[in-house]
Design an enzyme around this catalytic site. Structure first.
Site, PDB file in Angstrom:
ATOM      1  N   GLY A   4       0.872  -1.171   0.000  1.00 35.81           N
ATOM      2  CA  GLY A   4       0.000   0.000   0.000  1.00 35.81           C
ATOM      3  C   GLY A   4       0.909   1.221   0.000  1.00 35.81           C
ATOM      4  CG  ASN A   5      -0.834   4.961   0.672  1.00 36.81           C
ATOM      5  OD1 ASN A   5      -0.876   4.252   1.689  1.00 36.81           O
ATOM      6  ND2 ASN A   5      -1.803   5.801   0.333  1.00 36.81           N
ATOM      7  CG  PHE A   6       0.839   0.918   4.333  1.00 29.89           C
ATOM      8  CD1 PHE A   6       1.654  -0.172   4.594  1.00 29.89           C
ATOM      9  CD2 PHE A   6      -0.359   0.702   3.665  1.00 29.89           C
ATOM     10  CE1 PHE A   6       1.284  -1.462   4.215  1.00 29.89           C
ATOM     11  CE2 PHE A   6      -0.739  -0.574   3.286  1.00 29.89           C
ATOM     12  CZ  PHE A   6       0.078  -1.655   3.558  1.00 29.89           C
ATOM     13  CG  ASP A  36      -8.196   3.996   3.909  1.00 27.84           C
ATOM     14  OD1 ASP A  36      -7.071   3.611   3.585  1.00 27.84           O
ATOM     15  OD2 ASP A  36      -9.185   3.982   3.144  1.00 27.84           O
TER      16      ASP A  36
END
Ligand SMILES: COc1ccc(-c2cccc3nc(Nc4ccc(N5CCN(C)CC5)cc4)nn23)cc1
Length: 278
Positions: free
Chosen positions: A26-28, A143
């Site tokens: 993910g963008n994490f 989210d």
């Protein structure tokens, strides 16, 4: 004044964390399935390891904040934090969490298509309980989406994790998030549930059908805001009990003050479960 108590920092030594497979990106950063096997005999426990991308904008501070928040949560419906792993060489830090074998709700519904209304409502009720818990800690999720919901075990106990088509109007163009914007997202998750997370009916596709597929990205949010302002909402999923669709519509009240709170949603879901039984 005494320094705030450090959450119990359970240190996982990198040399004993055996990589097994990647669970998702993910963008994490990324999440990997590992076995923590200090004895080296494969008897160690399986854990989900979230690797922080040091180059990403998320900083050490974000990491520490996440550790502090996750380590405080004590709730059956929020993934359990186990500890941290600082890797010497690559100066990276990882979050170690319990591993939930059934994966995300989306994957689960794709493979177990026989999930009936009762089980869906059980998921919904458990997600509600988790969200109520977060609200008591004044934590806004921001989210809530089926992809961030993990299925803990065969009993269908839904677990969920933290993290545009899920967003309430006030979040889309004013970036205002609140428990009531989480309620809006919960309504979208209900919709995904009752569509069995079928990609033909996922929120993005349904919204884009209404907006027009030709619309390009920066103005999508404006178009989204317009159709929502004109009271267009995601259509009732196939075979969705009318009372459940009515719940979704309550969550999608344009004015966030008119949206129910999670405890009211939980009670309404329980009532529907009772009626389904009779
Ligand atoms: C966005 O990606 C992720 C991936 C994993 C996690 C996460 C965090 C904390 C605990 C945890 N347990 C599991 N379990 C799990 C199990 C199976 C799968 N899939 C199996 C089938 N594959 C095709 C897809 C992944 C994914 C996650 N995932 N998971 C969070 C976000």
């Amino acid at each position: 004044t005494s320094t705030p108590a450090q959450p119990e920092q359970i240190l996982f030594e990198e040399r004993h964390l055996r990589f097994i497979s990647s669970l998702g990106k993910g963008n994490f950063g990324s999440v990997e399935l590992c076995r923590y096997d200090p004895l080296g005999d494969n008897t160690g426990e399986l854990v989900a390891v979230k690797k922080l991308q040091p180059n990403k904008k998320s900083t050490l501070e974000d990491f520490k904040k996440e550790v502090n928040i996750l380590s405080i949560f004590e709730c059956d419906y929020i993934v359990k934090y186990k500890g941290v792993c600082y890797s010497t060489g690559r100066l990276s830090m990882s979050l170690v969490m319990e591993y939930l074998p059934y994966g995300s709700l989306i994957g689960y519904l794709e493979s177990y298509r026989h999930v009936n209304t009762r089980r869906m409502l059980l998921f919904a009720s458990q997600i509600c309980t988790g969200m109520e818990y977060l609200q008591t800690l004044r934590y806004v999720h921001r989210d809530l989406a089926a992809r961030n919901i993990l299925v803990a075990n065969e009993s269908g106990k839904a677990d969920f994790l933290h993290l545009i088509f899920k967003y309430a109007p006030e979040s889309i163009n004013e970036s205002r998030f609140s428990h009531k914007s989480d309620v809006w997202s919960f309504g979208v998750v209900l919709h995904e549930l009752f569509c069995y997370c079928d990609t033909n009916y996922n929120p993005k596709r349904l919204y884009m059908q209404e907006i027009g597929h030709y619309v390009q990205s920066p103005s999508i949010s404006m178009h989204l805001e317009n159709i929502l302002k004109n009271n267009w909402r995601l259509p009732a999923p196939l075979n969705c009990p009318p009372k459940v669709y009515c719940l979704m519509k309550q969550c999608w009240a344009y004015d966030f003050e008119e949206r129910p709170c999670f405890s009211s949603l939980g009670k309404q879901i329980e009532t529907i479960v009772q009626e389904e039984r009779e």
